[in-house]
Design a protein around this motif. Sequence first.
Motif, PDB file in Angstrom:
ATOM      1  N   ASP A 134       0.834  -1.196   0.000  1.00 50.30           N
ATOM      2  CA  ASP A 134       0.000   0.000   0.000  1.00 50.30           C
ATOM      3  C   ASP A 134       0.871   1.249   0.000  1.00 50.30           C
ATOM      4  OD1 ASP A 134      -2.263  -1.577   0.117  1.00 50.30           O
ATOM      5  OD2 ASP A 134      -2.315  -1.571   2.314  1.00 50.30           O
ATOM      6  N   CYS A 135       0.320   2.346  -0.485  1.00 50.69           N
ATOM      7  CA  CYS A 135       0.991   3.637  -0.422  1.00 50.69           C
ATOM      8  C   CYS A 135       0.559   4.337   0.862  1.00 50.69           C
ATOM      9  CB  CYS A 135       0.629   4.488  -1.639  1.00 50.69           C
ATOM     10  SG  CYS A 135       1.455   6.113  -1.633  1.00 50.69           S
ATOM     11  N   SER A 136       1.526   4.611   1.740  1.00 54.48           N
ATOM     12  CA  SER A 136       1.247   5.316   2.992  1.00 54.48           C
ATOM     13  C   SER A 136       1.251   6.815   2.723  1.00 54.48           C
ATOM     14  CB  SER A 136       2.308   4.972   4.038  1.00 54.48           C
ATOM     15  OG  SER A 136       2.188   5.800   5.172  1.00 54.48           O
ATOM     16  N   ARG A 137       0.226   7.502   3.199  1.00 54.33           N
ATOM     17  CA  ARG A 137       0.075   8.935   2.949  1.00 54.33           C
ATOM     18  C   ARG A 137      -0.113   9.654   4.274  1.00 54.33           C
ATOM     19  NH1 ARG A 137      -4.318  12.491   1.875  1.00 54.33           N
ATOM     20  NH2 ARG A 137      -3.808  14.119   0.331  1.00 54.33           N
ATOM     21  N   ILE A 138       0.826  10.543   4.607  1.00 51.80           N
ATOM     22  CA  ILE A 138       0.784  11.307   5.855  1.00 51.80           C
ATOM     23  C   ILE A 138       0.690  12.788   5.501  1.00 51.80           C
ATOM     24  CG2 ILE A 138       1.876  11.752   8.073  1.00 51.80           C
ATOM     25  CD1 ILE A 138       1.215   8.841   7.665  1.00 51.80           C
ATOM     26  N   PRO A 139      -0.474  13.400   5.557  1.00 54.32           N
ATOM     27  CA  PRO A 139      -0.597  14.819   5.197  1.00 54.32           C
ATOM     28  C   PRO A 139       0.005  15.722   6.264  1.00 54.32           C
ATOM     29  CG  PRO A 139      -2.697  13.975   5.976  1.00 54.32           C
ATOM     30  CD  PRO A 139      -1.768  12.793   5.919  1.00 54.32           C
ATOM     31  N   GLY A 140       0.340  16.940   5.850  1.00 52.72           N
ATOM     32  CA  GLY A 140       0.836  17.939   6.790  1.00 52.72           C
ATOM     33  C   GLY A 140       2.299  17.810   7.127  1.00 52.72           C
ATOM     34  N   PHE A 141       3.093  17.210   6.240  1.00 53.85           N
ATOM     35  CA  PHE A 141       4.529  17.101   6.468  1.00 53.85           C
ATOM     36  C   PHE A 141       5.244  17.559   5.211  1.00 53.85           C
ATOM     37  CE2 PHE A 141       8.705  15.294   6.708  1.00 53.85           C
ATOM     38  CZ  PHE A 141       9.022  15.313   8.059  1.00 53.85           C
ATOM     39  N   GLY A 142       6.021  18.632   5.332  1.00 53.07           N
ATOM     40  CA  GLY A 142       6.725  19.190   4.190  1.00 53.07           C
ATOM     41  C   GLY A 142       8.202  19.368   4.468  1.00 53.07           C
ATOM     42  N   LEU A 143       8.865  20.052   3.542  1.00 51.96           N
ATOM     43  CA  LEU A 143      10.302  20.260   3.650  1.00 51.96           C
ATOM     44  C   LEU A 143      10.672  21.010   4.923  1.00 51.96           C
ATOM     45  CD1 LEU A 143      13.169  20.170   2.407  1.00 51.96           C
ATOM     46  CD2 LEU A 143      12.597  22.296   1.212  1.00 51.96           C
ATOM     47  N   GLU A 144       9.908  22.030   5.270  1.00 50.81           N
ATOM     48  CA  GLU A 144      10.245  22.801   6.474  1.00 50.81           C
ATOM     49  C   GLU A 144      10.091  21.972   7.732  1.00 50.81           C
ATOM     50  OE1 GLU A 144      11.798  25.672   6.601  1.00 50.81           O
ATOM     51  OE2 GLU A 144      11.871  25.429   4.423  1.00 50.81           O
ATOM     52  N   ASP A 145       9.143  21.031   7.751  1.00 52.90           N
ATOM     53  CA  ASP A 145       9.004  20.145   8.912  1.00 52.90           C
ATOM     54  C   ASP A 145      10.247  19.262   9.053  1.00 52.90           C
ATOM     55  OD1 ASP A 145       6.052  20.485   9.871  1.00 52.90           O
ATOM     56  OD2 ASP A 145       5.918  20.314   7.688  1.00 52.90           O
ATOM     57  N   LEU A 146      10.737  18.761   7.922  1.00 55.39           N
ATOM     58  CA  LEU A 146      11.945  17.950   7.968  1.00 55.39           C
ATOM     59  C   LEU A 146      13.133  18.758   8.465  1.00 55.39           C
ATOM     60  CD1 LEU A 146      13.400  15.280   7.307  1.00 55.39           C
ATOM     61  CD2 LEU A 146      13.768  16.172   5.002  1.00 55.39           C
ATOM     62  N   ASN A 147      13.316  19.966   7.923  1.00 57.48           N
ATOM     63  CA  ASN A 147      14.444  20.791   8.345  1.00 57.48           C
ATOM     64  C   ASN A 147      14.293  21.256   9.782  1.00 57.48           C
ATOM     65  OD1 ASN A 147      16.031  20.656   6.014  1.00 57.48           O
ATOM     66  ND2 ASN A 147      14.852  22.263   4.993  1.00 57.48           N
ATOM     67  N   GLU A 148      13.055  21.436  10.244  1.00 62.07           N
ATOM     68  CA  GLU A 148      12.843  21.760  11.658  1.00 62.07           C
ATOM     69  C   GLU A 148      13.307  20.610  12.536  1.00 62.07           C
ATOM     70  OE1 GLU A 148       9.195  22.756  14.784  1.00 62.07           O
ATOM     71  OE2 GLU A 148       8.846  22.873  12.621  1.00 62.07           O
ATOM     72  N   ALA A 149      13.076  19.369  12.079  1.00 59.51           N
ATOM     73  CA  ALA A 149      13.549  18.215  12.830  1.00 59.51           C
ATOM     74  C   ALA A 149      15.074  18.208  12.922  1.00 59.51           C
ATOM     75  CB  ALA A 149      13.048  16.928  12.178  1.00 59.51           C
ATOM     76  N   PHE A 150      15.737  18.616  11.844  1.00 61.41           N
ATOM     77  CA  PHE A 150      17.197  18.662  11.857  1.00 61.41           C
ATOM     78  C   PHE A 150      17.736  19.705  12.833  1.00 61.41           C
ATOM     79  CE2 PHE A 150      17.308  17.047   7.203  1.00 61.41           C
ATOM     80  CZ  PHE A 150      17.285  15.729   7.653  1.00 61.41           C
ATOM     81  N   GLU A 151      16.930  20.694  13.204  1.00 66.80           N
ATOM     82  CA  GLU A 151      17.393  21.715  14.146  1.00 66.80           C
ATOM     83  C   GLU A 151      17.795  21.102  15.483  1.00 66.80           C
ATOM     84  OE1 GLU A 151      17.900  24.935  13.798  1.00 66.80           O
ATOM     85  OE2 GLU A 151      17.280  25.009  11.692  1.00 66.80           O
ATOM     86  N   GLY A 152      17.209  19.947  15.835  1.00 66.35           N
ATOM     87  CA  GLY A 152      17.553  19.296  17.092  1.00 66.35           C
ATOM     88  C   GLY A 152      18.722  18.336  16.987  1.00 66.35           C
ATOM     89  N   ALA A 153      19.433  18.325  15.845  1.00 65.24           N
ATOM     90  CA  ALA A 153      20.534  17.388  15.668  1.00 65.24           C
ATOM     91  C   ALA A 153      21.696  17.728  16.601  1.00 65.24           C
ATOM     92  CB  ALA A 153      21.007  17.396  14.217  1.00 65.24           C
ATOM     93  N   ARG A 154      22.435  16.707  17.020  1.00 62.40           N
ATOM     94  CA  ARG A 154      23.612  16.875  17.873  1.00 62.40           C
ATOM     95  C   ARG A 154      24.870  16.713  17.018  1.00 62.40           C
ATOM     96  NH1 ARG A 154      20.135  13.469  20.152  1.00 62.40           N
ATOM     97  NH2 ARG A 154      21.371  11.592  19.845  1.00 62.40           N
ATOM     98  N   PHE A 155      25.796  17.639  17.170  1.00 66.19           N
ATOM     99  CA  PHE A 155      27.023  17.604  16.383  1.00 66.19           C
ATOM    100  C   PHE A 155      27.977  16.578  16.989  1.00 66.19           C
ATOM    101  CE2 PHE A 155      31.227  19.720  15.323  1.00 66.19           C
ATOM    102  CZ  PHE A 155      31.257  19.222  14.033  1.00 66.19           C
ATOM    103  N   VAL A 156      28.358  15.569  16.210  1.00 67.45           N
ATOM    104  CA  VAL A 156      29.296  14.552  16.671  1.00 67.45           C
ATOM    105  C   VAL A 156      30.727  15.010  16.445  1.00 67.45           C
ATOM    106  CG1 VAL A 156      30.047  12.159  16.394  1.00 67.45           C
ATOM    107  CG2 VAL A 156      27.611  12.741  16.228  1.00 67.45           C
ATOM    108  N   GLY A 157      30.982  15.569  15.250  1.00 62.87           N
ATOM    109  CA  GLY A 157      32.321  16.062  14.966  1.00 62.87           C
ATOM    110  C   GLY A 157      32.663  15.963  13.493  1.00 62.87           C
ATOM    111  N   PRO A 158      33.783  16.555  13.097  1.00 62.36           N
ATOM    112  CA  PRO A 158      34.238  16.453  11.702  1.00 62.36           C
ATOM    113  C   PRO A 158      34.829  15.071  11.444  1.00 62.36           C
ATOM    114  CG  PRO A 158      35.826  17.688  12.985  1.00 62.36           C
ATOM    115  CD  PRO A 158      34.679  17.389  13.918  1.00 62.36           C
ATOM    116  N   GLU A 159      34.608  14.551  10.252  1.00 57.38           N
ATOM    117  CA  GLU A 159      35.123  13.233   9.894  1.00 57.38           C
ATOM    118  C   GLU A 159      35.504  13.231   8.415  1.00 57.38           C
ATOM    119  OE1 GLU A 159      32.568   9.993  11.014  1.00 57.38           O
ATOM    120  OE2 GLU A 159      32.134  10.841  12.989  1.00 57.38           O
ATOM    121  N   THR A 160      36.201  12.176   8.011  1.00 59.02           N
ATOM    122  CA  THR A 160      36.539  11.964   6.609  1.00 59.02           C
ATOM    123  C   THR A 160      35.981  10.619   6.180  1.00 59.02           C
ATOM    124  OG1 THR A 160      38.574  13.270   6.779  1.00 59.02           O
ATOM    125  CG2 THR A 160      38.396  11.751   4.912  1.00 59.02           C
ATOM    126  N   LEU A 161      35.127  10.620   5.167  1.00 61.42           N
ATOM    127  CA  LEU A 161      34.618   9.375   4.600  1.00 61.42           C
ATOM    128  C   LEU A 161      35.651   8.874   3.601  1.00 61.42           C
ATOM    129  CD1 LEU A 161      30.881  10.368   3.991  1.00 61.42           C
ATOM    130  CD2 LEU A 161      31.880   9.225   5.980  1.00 61.42           C
TER     131      LEU A 161
END
Length: 248
Positions: A134-161
Amino acid sequence: MRHPRETMGWRGTRRAAAPAALAAVVALVLAAPPPAGATPRTAAGTPSGAASAAARQLTPPTPPVPRLPRDFRGKGKWIVRDLDITVPFTWEGRGGDSQMTAGGPQYPIWFTNLIYRDTLYTLTYKWPGLTEHDCSRIPGFGLEDLNEAFEGARFVGPETLRRTPERRVNHWRVGVVLPQLPPGNYPRLPLALGDIYVDEKNPGTFWQVLQFGVQNLYDPELDEWLVMDTFEHRPGTVTLPRRCEPPR
């Protein structure tokens, strides 16, 4: 408490991922207190207060948090290590809409996730052992909601992949823990974790993401990787699958 939402790129069930749940925990390093009556000094004889001020000046500032851009396109791989499955992966954005696509009809895994007109869609065409499509559909979630979630991210540190080419990145972690309780001896459930690796010069360039938790319900070990080989800041293509279109 806000209504639970499903986060972009997370599949399996409807997951609690409201931005309010992504509370960052800032790690504090505390110096041991000096003996009573002593004046703490550094090895060079500098009073510790002055040394601390100098150390603060030398400590680099925390970089900007990850932020998915409105327009982008990239290619890479979707990796499910415990199933020994790696499939092609694309991630594209256009005008604030975005779409992830992993695999295809010729691969053992095939799914697409979209943020499309402020609605989150998840459609899994193929997955080992899966019979529901089935296709799951969740209304009311956009790009700004995703980026707002990233505002709570914790910085681990610089790394090299260490890939070809090597990527210098900033490593961030986001998480959802329920219930939301103060510090102390409380029962908690780590519902979901995400490790995000963005370019050190541009927090809108995503090179790698590890997703772990109940949002990866289809995977026996509950963890999946996306690894980007390219990421360009120009408009991509976003197409809502016919199966996800509302009935007319």
